[in-house]
Design an enzyme around this catalytic site. Sequence first.
Site, mmCIF file in Angstrom:
data_model
loop_
_atom_site.group_PDB
_atom_site.id
_atom_site.type_symbol
_atom_site.label_atom_id
_atom_site.label_comp_id
_atom_site.label_asym_id
_atom_site.label_seq_id
_atom_site.Cartn_x
_atom_site.Cartn_y
_atom_site.Cartn_z
ATOM 1 N N HIS A 363 66.349 -129.689 65.821
ATOM 2 C CA HIS A 363 66.563 -129.523 64.386
ATOM 3 C C HIS A 363 67.906 -130.097 63.981
ATOM 4 C CE1 HIS A 363 67.184 -127.330 60.560
ATOM 5 N NE2 HIS A 363 66.001 -127.853 60.392
ATOM 6 N N ARG A 470 57.400 -134.295 57.374
ATOM 7 C CA ARG A 470 57.229 -133.537 58.620
ATOM 8 C C ARG A 470 57.292 -132.042 58.298
ATOM 9 N NH1 ARG A 470 60.639 -138.093 60.888
ATOM 10 N NH2 ARG A 470 59.506 -138.927 62.673
ATOM 11 N N ARG A 506 52.120 -134.186 56.661
ATOM 12 C CA ARG A 506 51.510 -134.076 57.987
ATOM 13 C C ARG A 506 51.352 -132.606 58.328
ATOM 14 N NH1 ARG A 506 54.588 -136.756 62.947
ATOM 15 N NH2 ARG A 506 56.033 -135.038 62.674
ATOM 16 N N GLU A 604 48.899 -142.216 67.495
ATOM 17 C CA GLU A 604 50.107 -142.142 68.326
ATOM 18 C C GLU A 604 49.792 -141.869 69.796
ATOM 19 O OE1 GLU A 604 52.724 -139.205 66.612
ATOM 20 O OE2 GLU A 604 51.108 -137.800 66.209
ATOM 21 N N ASN A 627 56.725 -143.892 67.567
ATOM 22 C CA ASN A 627 57.610 -143.177 68.504
ATOM 23 C C ASN A 627 56.795 -142.614 69.661
ATOM 24 O OD1 ASN A 627 59.360 -143.623 66.412
ATOM 25 N ND2 ASN A 627 59.368 -141.514 65.696
ATOM 26 N N ASP A 628 55.739 -141.888 69.293
ATOM 27 C CA ASP A 628 54.909 -141.317 70.352
ATOM 28 C C ASP A 628 54.028 -142.376 70.999
ATOM 29 O OD1 ASP A 628 55.491 -138.584 70.775
ATOM 30 O OD2 ASP A 628 54.778 -138.174 68.742
ATOM 31 N N ARG A 638 60.350 -139.955 75.646
ATOM 32 C CA ARG A 638 61.306 -140.477 74.671
ATOM 33 C C ARG A 638 62.620 -139.726 74.645
ATOM 34 N NH1 ARG A 638 57.831 -138.949 69.183
ATOM 35 N NH2 ARG A 638 59.608 -138.153 68.070
ATOM 36 N N CYS A 675 54.849 -145.139 60.494
ATOM 37 C CA CYS A 675 55.869 -144.164 60.098
ATOM 38 C C CYS A 675 56.797 -143.798 61.259
ATOM 39 C CB CYS A 675 55.221 -142.915 59.518
ATOM 40 S SG CYS A 675 54.138 -142.069 60.664
HETATM 41 C C1 PEP Z 1 55.877 -140.833 65.742
HETATM 42 O O1 PEP Z 1 55.503 -140.290 66.783
HETATM 43 O O2 PEP Z 1 56.089 -142.041 65.630
HETATM 44 C C2 PEP Z 1 56.115 -140.013 64.540
HETATM 45 C C3 PEP Z 1 56.385 -140.566 63.386
HETATM 46 O O3 PEP Z 1 56.092 -138.668 64.710
HETATM 47 P P1 PEP Z 1 57.289 -137.797 65.295
HETATM 48 O O4 PEP Z 1 58.457 -138.703 65.501
HETATM 49 O O5 PEP Z 1 57.558 -136.734 64.296
HETATM 50 O O6 PEP Z 1 56.686 -137.277 66.543
HETATM 51 MG MG MG Z 2 54.722 -138.272 66.737
#
Ligand code: PEP
Ligand code: MG
Length: 757
Positions: A363, A470, A506, A604, A627-628, A638, A675
Amino acid sequence: MLDTLRRIVQEVNSAPDLYAALNLMVRRVRDAMGTEVCSIYLLNNDKQRYVLMASEGLKAEAIGRASLGVSEGLIGQVGQREEPINLEDAFNHPKFLYLAETGEDPFHAFLGVPVMHQGEVLGVLVVQQRENRRFDQSEEAFLVTISAQLSAVVAHARATGGLNAETPPGTEPPPAIFDGLPGAQGAAIGTAMLIYPAAELASVPDRGADNIEAEVALLDAALVKARAEIRALAERASRSLGPEEQALFEVYLRMLDRHALAGEVVTKIREGNWAQGALRMVIDEHVRNFELMDDSYLRERAADVRDLGRRVLAHLQTDKRRQREYHQDTVLLGEEITTAMLMEVPREYIVGIATSRGSRNSHMAIVARSMGIPTVVGAEGLPLKQLDGREVIVDGFRGRLIANANAELKSQFAQIIREEKNLLAGLEKLRDLPAQTIDGKRIEVMVNTGLMTDISRSLERGAEGVGLYRTEIPFMVQDRFPSEQEQRAIYHEQLKAFAPHSVTMRTLDVGGDKVLPYFPIHEENPFLGWRGIRLTLDHPEIFMVQIRAMLKASEGLNNLRIMLPMVTSVFEVEEAQHLIHRAWLEVRDEGVDVPLPPVGVMIEVPAAVYQARAIAQRVDFLSIGTNDLTQYLLAVDRNNRQVAALYNSWHPAVLHAIMHVIEHAHAEGKPVSVCGEMAGDPGSALMLMAMGVDTLSMNASHLLKVKSAIRRMRITQARKLLYEVLAMDNGEVIASYIELQLEKAGLGDLLNRRRST
Ligand code: PEP
Ligand code: MG
């Protein structure tokens, strides 16, 4: 053997500096292996030589003096081959180089193993023996094991050692660089201030005493209170415990006596330490001694000493709540900084943050990104106490903290900071202009939000809606699941602020590294576990409340879109859609007049890439969470610093997966957005646009940079570059190539400065 190993590592780990650690290491290894010599040579990178740093058995005068070039002698050979060399008679080896000053004449048997850390040779650990003999397999295995365990200690001690190194006049100590992960982009130069939770001994920093007598008086007052507390405890215990357990309190009281522990603390204060630091040193030493004992009963007494220390510390801290004075340019340092701790410091003083633990999705990191504070997280082994009060550089682009920076490094960073500031100021005029290329290709640019503060930041930068809200973020700051009414109010703020633009909400994406304090999940493999949609489908009572709150919040605005995270299979989509439909019927029955909102799915997980078409047939839009997706495609956590260099969204597998999703979604006539972080990086944003992505959604701080990149490009130029990189098979090469081409196209000012230092 395991016990010996554990003990050596523990002892070496708690050595105060590099030299003490190395000396201990050679002494203990020599004793454990029963050899005549044990030495350690460390690589001096500047001189490209292995320097003898510690030895038991070789001449003391040679330490710090004897050295070999990187390709010289058996030491150089071990380093070059990066594997052990085990010789019955070293004198017969063609690479053997005789160093007269070490006095190694009589030692024939030789076993050297490299000290490796993160793929890099730090030095060579050697044992030698007079007689001609080959060290056996188990001895070799022992030395390799110990070297592997100690390499982290050496790496850490070397980085930290530089901090306290005595350097000859006229020379500068080397910069100490601590690698972590980027938490929030940006760079800052400032004064480190350690913040730590109360009554936690391990977090107390080393500080000098301004007034020795005052510190002693503080300690005395705290001891009086601690004794009273223990007597009260003993009194209470007498009613429920047997005499044996009660005796413990007597021991506690005796330890607090001026002739025992307390006396040692006073001595440390008189040596110039503040009371809290002196207490920590004494307690640490006793705890260490207890922990090294063979008797398990005595070993457990370490916990009592620690407990006693904590009690005295609590009184010391409440008696003297030091009014902290913040520097104008404070860099907050901590093992793990919570959002509450961050909030205690006025924003205007904070220029950067660095933590030794924590993840990018903690956070605090989310808040730091939203507040635009350059942040490094997870810089394991950060010597927090030693850095307190020092000048440091936070490099939030690369995710590293630098101390002992020389003038050149400092001016390099000062320039980066200046350029960033000027760049952002110059981009403000783009606020109301469209993200459109020179030759007319238009793309939507939206923001990722979570906190309330994201709203104003996003609107100031001209966001065309929210591509990812989020929802787990407002959940993280509560101490229970928020009620339907509470959620409705929070969501309404978001929807109202951006209307008539759409807001893509989301559904709750917890699990993995996103934890709710009131809903702990214990798993061996959290990233492959109960995350996102998997969890909410198992808890429809949580999912339904959330959907109902979203629907109600959108009444009269009609700009809500709902998105599902971590989808792997179509049945998850169908089940979620079924629940959304049910929630919609319910709220309509309650008299809330809202249309059924568009529903989309995040892509993802690799499985979802190959199901993109089937998923697209069922929903209104897809959004790629790069990202995921990068994490799962490359099998690279990650948040793991150890493998951070492998985490590369330019990997051809990632690029081709994105292409695949766009192609299949478009074949079904459905729009695609991105995103993940890729959308906010000017270089990758251009490539995503060239691939045909309809919307880019990013952190508000990247929005104007991305818009500027798009407005300074031609789509034809971007497509040409895309086809070139799609033909390449190496992610590293692609990253460099893109950078080079963007520089050539005059976009160098927009590049993130990952490679600039
Ligand atoms: C992602 O995984 O790219 C994403 C946008 O979600 P988060 O970073 O919140 O897991
Ligand atoms: Mg994600």
